[in-house]
Write a protein that holds these residues in place. Structure first.
Motif, short mmCIF file in Angstrom:
data_model
loop_
_atom_site.label_atom_id
_atom_site.label_comp_id
_atom_site.label_asym_id
_atom_site.label_seq_id
_atom_site.Cartn_x
_atom_site.Cartn_y
_atom_site.Cartn_z
N ASP A 267 -9.25 -0.96 -5.09
CA ASP A 267 -8.18 -1.34 -6.01
C ASP A 267 -7.24 -0.17 -6.18
OD1 ASP A 267 -6.86 -3.14 -7.88
OD2 ASP A 267 -7.57 -1.77 -9.45
N VAL A 268 -5.98 -0.38 -5.82
CA VAL A 268 -4.94 0.64 -6.01
C VAL A 268 -4.33 0.43 -7.38
CG1 VAL A 268 -2.73 1.52 -5.19
CG2 VAL A 268 -4.47 0.75 -3.54
N GLN A 269 -4.32 1.48 -8.18
CA GLN A 269 -3.86 1.37 -9.56
C GLN A 269 -2.52 2.09 -9.72
OE1 GLN A 269 -7.32 3.14 -11.33
NE2 GLN A 269 -8.65 1.42 -10.73
N GLU A 292 7.25 -1.27 -4.06
CA GLU A 292 6.99 -1.93 -2.78
C GLU A 292 7.11 -0.93 -1.63
OE1 GLU A 292 6.01 -5.15 -1.75
OE2 GLU A 292 5.35 -4.98 -3.83
N TRP A 293 8.10 -0.04 -1.70
CA TRP A 293 8.21 1.01 -0.69
C TRP A 293 6.97 1.89 -0.72
CZ3 TRP A 293 13.84 2.36 -2.45
CH2 TRP A 293 14.74 1.47 -1.84
N MET A 294 6.50 2.20 -1.91
CA MET A 294 5.37 3.11 -2.06
C MET A 294 4.06 2.45 -1.63
SD MET A 294 6.60 4.71 -5.71
CE MET A 294 5.49 6.11 -5.80
N ASP A 329 -15.67 -10.65 2.08
CA ASP A 329 -14.92 -9.81 3.01
C ASP A 329 -14.21 -8.72 2.22
OD1 ASP A 329 -15.68 -11.33 5.17
OD2 ASP A 329 -13.92 -12.63 5.10
N PRO A 330 -14.19 -7.49 2.73
CA PRO A 330 -13.52 -6.40 2.01
C PRO A 330 -12.05 -6.71 1.74
CG PRO A 330 -14.88 -5.53 3.78
CD PRO A 330 -14.84 -7.02 3.97
N VAL A 331 -11.59 -6.38 0.55
CA VAL A 331 -10.20 -6.64 0.17
C VAL A 331 -9.62 -5.41 -0.51
CG1 VAL A 331 -10.54 -9.13 -0.08
CG2 VAL A 331 -10.84 -7.62 -2.07
N VAL A 332 -8.28 -5.34 -0.49
CA VAL A 332 -7.54 -4.32 -1.23
C VAL A 332 -6.68 -5.03 -2.25
CG1 VAL A 332 -5.83 -2.47 -1.11
CG2 VAL A 332 -7.54 -2.70 0.70
N THR A 333 -6.78 -4.64 -3.49
CA THR A 333 -5.98 -5.23 -4.56
C THR A 333 -5.09 -4.18 -5.19
OG1 THR A 333 -7.82 -4.84 -6.10
CG2 THR A 333 -7.66 -7.03 -5.08
N ALA A 338 -4.43 -9.59 -6.06
CA ALA A 338 -4.02 -9.59 -4.66
C ALA A 338 -2.54 -9.30 -4.56
CB ALA A 338 -4.34 -10.94 -4.02
N HIS A 339 -2.15 -8.59 -3.52
CA HIS A 339 -0.75 -8.26 -3.30
C HIS A 339 -0.08 -9.36 -2.50
CE1 HIS A 339 2.81 -5.77 -2.71
NE2 HIS A 339 2.78 -6.10 -1.43
#
Length: 349
Positions: A267-269, A292-294, A329-333, A338-339
């Motif tokens: 999880d990106v905070q 969004e750029w970052m 399944d591995p996810v990144v949030t 979810a992005h």
């Protein structure tokens, strides 16, 4: 903009730790005409002129033989290769040849750093049409050497070939110094996600250049050539990083590679992110969210790493998220959700 005028945040950490060398001379004397005028071996001679001397430091045999020979004190060699294509990765009307050389070298050097290794040497390949000005090729090689010098590496050889457009290949070698390589597969639940370097700057610069603008210069220059903190990889390895990756395709995309390789969720905070003033202004002009750029912009070559909970983060790293057990399944949030939309660049997508 001066360093003092720039806002302080994790995304500015490279300015504090990167010392630019004196600009290397592009060796333009007697470099008139085209690469066709110089010929294959004349061009190679010019590109390697002023290179490392055999028997000095890491270089046992320098340019001039069938291969260079470099020392490998650790007994293991970290090695990687990147390919850049004109019109895909750079444009000559946007970037100087020195910029292109620096960008090409940085892509591979940052990969070596992401393994926790110290870059030692480079070999390059250049494909080009014969009518390319010889001065462009010679200045490009100066840019490669300039970026290599920032990482403590040297250019030891390469090859040139005729091609319908400029194609650049850079292979970088590195020394692990007795450390174990830091892999993408080592992240564990409970780890802290941290970053060293800038993100979103190159994407913002690309947006400006694509619309015909050349300022803010600090953003445009970030797309022309990145400014990685090469030493951050070793600092992370010595601090016990459990995984690490070079952010070349975008923060979310590359965090996804770590999540997949490690079998975890990430999880990106974004709470508390400090967005540089120049990026805020550019994003406002185009009515986009600068985050969004970052989150999805690539080619800044920051280092993304995970560290065991409670571990002290090394200099230059700032926590930006957490690693948890994967339910499926591995996810990144992002901030727990979810992005929506692309997570970064993908060739052939």
């Amino acid at each position: 903009a001066t360093v003092a005028a720039l806002p302080t945040s994790v995304w500015m950490s490279t300015y504090a730790c990167t010392v630019m060398p004196a600009r290397l001379a592009p060796m333009t004397s007697d470099s008139g005409g085209t690469v066709e005028d110089l010929g294959e071996f004349g061009l190679i001679d010019r590109l390697t002129a002023g290179g490392p001397v055999s028997g000095t430091g890491v270089v046992i045999v320098g340019p001039g033989d069938d291969t260079a020979v470099v020392a490998a004190p650790d007994g293991r060699v970290a090695i990687t290769c990147d390919v850049l294509v004109e019109g895909v990765h750079f444009r000559r009307d946007w970037s100087t040849p020195i910029d292109v050389g620096r960008k090409a070298a940085a892509a591979s050097l940052a990969d070596v750093a992401a393994m926790g290794a110290v870059p030692t040497s480079l070999v390059v390949g250049l494909g080009t049409a014969g009518e390319l000005p010889a001065a462009w090729a010679i200045s490009w090689a100066a840019g490669v050497r300039e970026e290599a010098a920032l990482a403590g590496a040297v250019l030891v050889g390469g090859d040139v070939v005729q091609a319908p457009q400029i194609v650049i290949s850079v292979t970088a070698l590195g020394d692990l110094g007795g450390r174990e390589p830091v892999l993408r597969s080592g992240a564990r639940p409970g780890d802290v996600l941290a970053i060293a370097g800038r993100i979103g700057w190159s994407a913002a610069g690309l947006a400006l250049l694509s619309r015909g603008f050349r300022s803010p210069k600090v953003l445009v220059d970030a797309h022309r050539f990145p400014q990685p903190d090469y030493a951050a990889g070793v600092r992370a390895a010595e601090a016990g990083a459990s995984s690490m990756i070079d952010i070349s395709d975008g923060l979310l995309a590359d965090a996804g590679h770590v999540a997949s390789a490690s079998g975890v969720d990430i999880d990106v905070q974004t709470t508390g992110w400090v967005i540089p003033e120049q990026m805020q202004a550019a994003a406002a002009a185009y009515n986009v969210d600068p985050r969004e750029w970052m989150l999805t912009g690539g080619e800044d070559h920051a280092l993304l790493a995970t560290f065991p909970a409670g571990a002290a983060l090394p200099e230059g790293f700032t926590a930006i998220g957490a690693v948890t057990a994967a339910a499926g399944d591995p996810v990144v949030t992002v901030d727990g959700s979810a992005h929506a939309g692309p997570t970064g660049h993908r060739h052939f997508a």
